[in-house]
Motif scaffolding. Sequence first.
Motif, PDB file in Angstrom:
ATOM      1  N   ASN A 326      -3.545  11.962   2.189  1.00 39.07           N
ATOM      2  CA  ASN A 326      -2.720  13.164   2.124  1.00 39.07           C
ATOM      3  C   ASN A 326      -3.232  14.145   3.186  1.00 39.07           C
ATOM      4  OD1 ASN A 326      -0.987  15.152   1.394  1.00 39.07           O
ATOM      5  ND2 ASN A 326      -1.608  15.230  -0.764  1.00 39.07           N
ATOM      6  N   ASP A 329      -1.543  19.099   2.066  1.00 35.13           N
ATOM      7  CA  ASP A 329      -1.018  19.231   0.697  1.00 35.13           C
ATOM      8  C   ASP A 329      -0.771  20.683   0.331  1.00 35.13           C
ATOM      9  OD1 ASP A 329      -3.554  20.182   0.508  1.00 35.13           O
ATOM     10  OD2 ASP A 329      -4.174  18.900  -1.164  1.00 35.13           O
ATOM     11  N   GLN A 332      -3.541  22.769  -1.634  1.00 33.44           N
ATOM     12  CA  GLN A 332      -3.862  22.513  -3.033  1.00 33.44           C
ATOM     13  C   GLN A 332      -5.313  22.058  -3.183  1.00 33.44           C
ATOM     14  OE1 GLN A 332      -1.643  23.203  -5.581  1.00 33.44           O
ATOM     15  NE2 GLN A 332      -0.535  24.094  -3.842  1.00 33.44           N
TER      16      GLN A 332
END
Length: 444
Positions: A326, A329, A332
């Motif tokens: 990822n 994100d 986050q």
Amino acid sequence: MKLFSVTLLLVAFITFANAQQPTILTLDQAIKLALENNLSVIKAQNNVDAAQSSVLAAYGNYLPTLSASGGWDRSQRTGQRSIQGITIPGATSTSTSNSFQAGVSLGYTIFDGFRREASFNSTSASAISTEQIVVWTRQSIRYQIESVYLNVLKFEQLVKVNDENLKRDKQQLERITESNRVGALSLADVYRQQSQVAADEYKVIQAQNDYDNAKADLVALIGLDMKVDYQFSDQSISTVIDSVELNATFKKYNNFNELVKRALSRRPDYLAAKENYDASESGVTAARSGYFPRVSASAGYGFSNSELSKLTDNKSISWGLNLNWNIFDAFQTNEALQTAIVTKKNSDATLKQSERDISVEVKKALLGLEAAKKQVEVSQKGLQSATEDRKIAEERYNLGAGTLLDLLTANAGLVNAEANNINSSFSFNIAKRNLEYVIGERTN
């Protein structure tokens, strides 16, 4: 018939007498019952069971996952009917097909940014922390029971002191009354002694009430039935503190810095705080794992066919590696990491505060023990002097060389000295146990 009736009466009397016998509990028995009945201990033990389940789940992250699946699909199709490519107007046909599937799949996480390692370390530390909390809770309950139990014994001794004083003054009243009857003493002495006996009776009632209330508090703290008559007696508890015990105690507990070190190495609540700090460190590692790629492997084996009886005719095998990273994100992972870092800082602050609190508790407990030692020494000297003073005053009064007021004053001094000696002895016992408790040496 008469013998039978007498036997029945005797049996009934013995049964009634046994039913009226109080239940005697020693200190160890009271502690055992309290630990069995206390809800705080039960809740803490339940938390341990839950924490152990979390450890097992964290360990399971190192193991592959295995799943099985099966299914059946049926589809029905309706359309215009045709023969040799020629559509027949108004005619329809329906076809039905079945599909059966079955298979197993295996998955394994090769690398997840050290999340599972952090999870295992965190849950293990949390489990140890909950176990230490159970130990600390049990030690706290034990100390509470010891303190209240010793208070019960103290009030019992004070009742005996006031009872003995009442008996002594009643006997003195009888002698004074007889002397007044033959004209050797005035009626004023009789009245004065009667007033003293009434005051003694009041003190006995008050002491008995204090004793009964202390027993009720102890019964409630243990969690026993208030309707049952309990008596508390333990021959292993010394009610008189001698110089040998005083010196031995202070030889064992005479170094403040050493006591603090012992407390920090043994106190279950401090050890639990250290484990919570270790868990918070692992939480930071787990939160940071979001920046790393995830690598996993999978394999599968399946069957499929339109007929259930021929399901195994068509087989399929699959395997492979998967990479998932990822890259962005929406911050986050950053939020999770910052939260974990704050949690770690708070855990560190809590740990340091625990160290300070323990140092203060040890210092206060040591000062309390020193004060209790001085009280014992002073009360013993006071008791010795008051005993001799009362003896001399009684002899002088009996010889007519002293007044009743002198005797009453000396007697009141003796009662106070006896009470002070009892209070100081039990205060020393409680102070000693308190010091053992704050340095984590009370067994659970």
